[in-house]
Design an enzyme around this catalytic site. Sequence first.
Site, PDB file in Angstrom:
ATOM      1  N   ARG A  17       0.855  -1.194   0.000  1.00 47.93           N
ATOM      2  CA  ARG A  17       0.000   0.000   0.000  1.00 47.93           C
ATOM      3  C   ARG A  17       0.888   1.241   0.000  1.00 47.93           C
ATOM      4  O   ARG A  17       2.045   1.200   0.415  1.00 47.93           O
ATOM      5  CB  ARG A  17      -0.899   0.018   1.241  1.00 47.93           C
ATOM      6  CG  ARG A  17      -1.790  -1.207   1.397  1.00 47.93           C
ATOM      7  CD  ARG A  17      -2.555  -1.140   2.715  1.00 47.93           C
ATOM      8  NE  ARG A  17      -3.478  -2.257   2.880  1.00 47.93           N
ATOM      9  CZ  ARG A  17      -3.179  -3.408   3.474  1.00 47.93           C
ATOM     10  NH1 ARG A  17      -1.943  -3.600   3.965  1.00 47.93           N
ATOM     11  NH2 ARG A  17      -4.080  -4.365   3.594  1.00 47.93           N
TER      12      ARG A  17
ATOM     13  N   HIS B 259      -2.902   2.736  -6.138  1.00 49.59           N
ATOM     14  CA  HIS B 259      -3.386   1.540  -5.454  1.00 49.59           C
ATOM     15  C   HIS B 259      -3.685   0.409  -6.436  1.00 49.59           C
ATOM     16  O   HIS B 259      -3.682  -0.766  -6.047  1.00 49.59           O
ATOM     17  CB  HIS B 259      -4.651   1.864  -4.645  1.00 49.59           C
ATOM     18  CG  HIS B 259      -4.992   0.816  -3.628  1.00 49.59           C
ATOM     19  ND1 HIS B 259      -4.247   0.601  -2.491  1.00 49.59           N
ATOM     20  CD2 HIS B 259      -5.997  -0.102  -3.592  1.00 49.59           C
ATOM     21  CE1 HIS B 259      -4.778  -0.387  -1.786  1.00 49.59           C
ATOM     22  NE2 HIS B 259      -5.834  -0.835  -2.425  1.00 49.59           N
TER      23      HIS B 259
ATOM     24  N   HIS C  59      -3.809  -9.398   4.340  1.00 51.16           N
ATOM     25  CA  HIS C  59      -5.259  -9.441   4.496  1.00 51.16           C
ATOM     26  C   HIS C  59      -5.650 -10.309   5.687  1.00 51.16           C
ATOM     27  O   HIS C  59      -5.076 -11.377   5.909  1.00 51.16           O
ATOM     28  CB  HIS C  59      -5.922 -10.019   3.241  1.00 51.16           C
ATOM     29  CG  HIS C  59      -5.974  -9.060   2.108  1.00 51.16           C
ATOM     30  ND1 HIS C  59      -6.092  -9.453   0.788  1.00 51.16           N
ATOM     31  CD2 HIS C  59      -5.932  -7.702   2.078  1.00 51.16           C
ATOM     32  CE1 HIS C  59      -6.117  -8.384   0.012  1.00 51.16           C
ATOM     33  NE2 HIS C  59      -6.021  -7.317   0.767  1.00 51.16           N
TER      34      HIS C  59
ATOM     35  N   TYR D 275      -8.714 -12.301  -6.260  1.00 52.08           N
ATOM     36  CA  TYR D 275      -7.520 -12.282  -7.110  1.00 52.08           C
ATOM     37  C   TYR D 275      -7.323 -13.637  -7.786  1.00 52.08           C
ATOM     38  O   TYR D 275      -6.917 -13.710  -8.942  1.00 52.08           O
ATOM     39  CB  TYR D 275      -6.288 -11.911  -6.284  1.00 52.08           C
ATOM     40  CG  TYR D 275      -6.302 -10.492  -5.782  1.00 52.08           C
ATOM     41  CD1 TYR D 275      -6.505  -9.434  -6.652  1.00 52.08           C
ATOM     42  CD2 TYR D 275      -6.115 -10.215  -4.438  1.00 52.08           C
ATOM     43  CE1 TYR D 275      -6.525  -8.127  -6.203  1.00 52.08           C
ATOM     44  CE2 TYR D 275      -6.129  -8.899  -3.971  1.00 52.08           C
ATOM     45  CZ  TYR D 275      -6.340  -7.870  -4.857  1.00 52.08           C
ATOM     46  OH  TYR D 275      -6.360  -6.583  -4.395  1.00 52.08           O
TER      47      TYR D 275
END
Length: 345
Positions: free
Chosen positions: A179, A281, A307, A316
């Site tokens: 991030r 992002h 996560h 994903y």
Amino acid sequence: MRYPASITFTDELDADAWLAEQRRAIRTGRWVSPEEQPFTVATMPTLSTYADTWITERPIKESTRSHYRALLRNHIDPVLGRRRVDLLDAAAVRSWYSKLDTGTPTARAHAYSLLHAILRTATEDGLLEANPAKIKKAMRTERKRDVVLLGPAEIAKLADAMPQQYRLAVLLASWGGLRWGEVSELRRRDIDGTLIRVRRAVRYQHSKFTVSSTKSFAGRRDVHLPSFLSAEMERHLREHTGPDDDALLFTDEGGQLPHHRFDPIFAKAKRSIGKPDLRFHDLRHSGATLAAQSGYTVKELMERLGHSSPVMAMKYQHAAEERGKELAERLGALAKKPRKSRTTK
């Protein structure tokens, strides 16, 4: 022992209904004697007062606490703040939710999520019989724009379009799935070859930087980068990072690099490769999708991306499966092309 109702009923039906509810509460084990109840009708707090205490007592980061107070002040209090907690019902929540600005779906979903959490605690405290915030899918927000995914060649082109001191930021976000707050807080001591130790994140708010732990406990992680980035890492540390262990990888006049100073530089680079809608992002999404395509399991994706829930990791993987199907179809199309006939002499 006899316990009278807290109010005088003017209608016998209302009195019977109250009595039936008390008996139901006794049968189900929910009944609490007046001596044990934390509030009486006279001391019952308004939602605003109860919510303020709720936010104060949460074991959360100060940035999250500030966000909650802003949601309470701007979106919840104006309509529901003065209501007694025990008088809130589903109709009142639905009416409030219908008046929230649909043009800001994220704020709308966050405000509803906060109200739902506060009323859930009020239910556990015995102030409500059931949580009146029960609007389906209200805590979700639909993505208003499509994520722009880049392939390996496009990532390389984007990095090449960046100034030398910032090209590694693109590569870390893309190949490491980091991030922005994690990338911009990386220091020399966090780098060990192509191993990145993600331990902190920085937030720029109200004209100041706040460094804290990662977004969640799962966000504290070690990320292995592909070995082909080894030379990039070494060059950046040698040419653009101070010698101290605490030296930042990316700086702005020696200090933290705020997003608003980086954005114009990134905007110029993304336009140069024909991707004007790309967000920084999105590079994290690209990296996650590439990792899934290369064979990462759901658990491995969760660990790599930091996560706590498998939901995003599964998305994903699904994207990787769809990409695999697309490539298989392209491969199959080659077999359908007419072959040139061979002539014999």
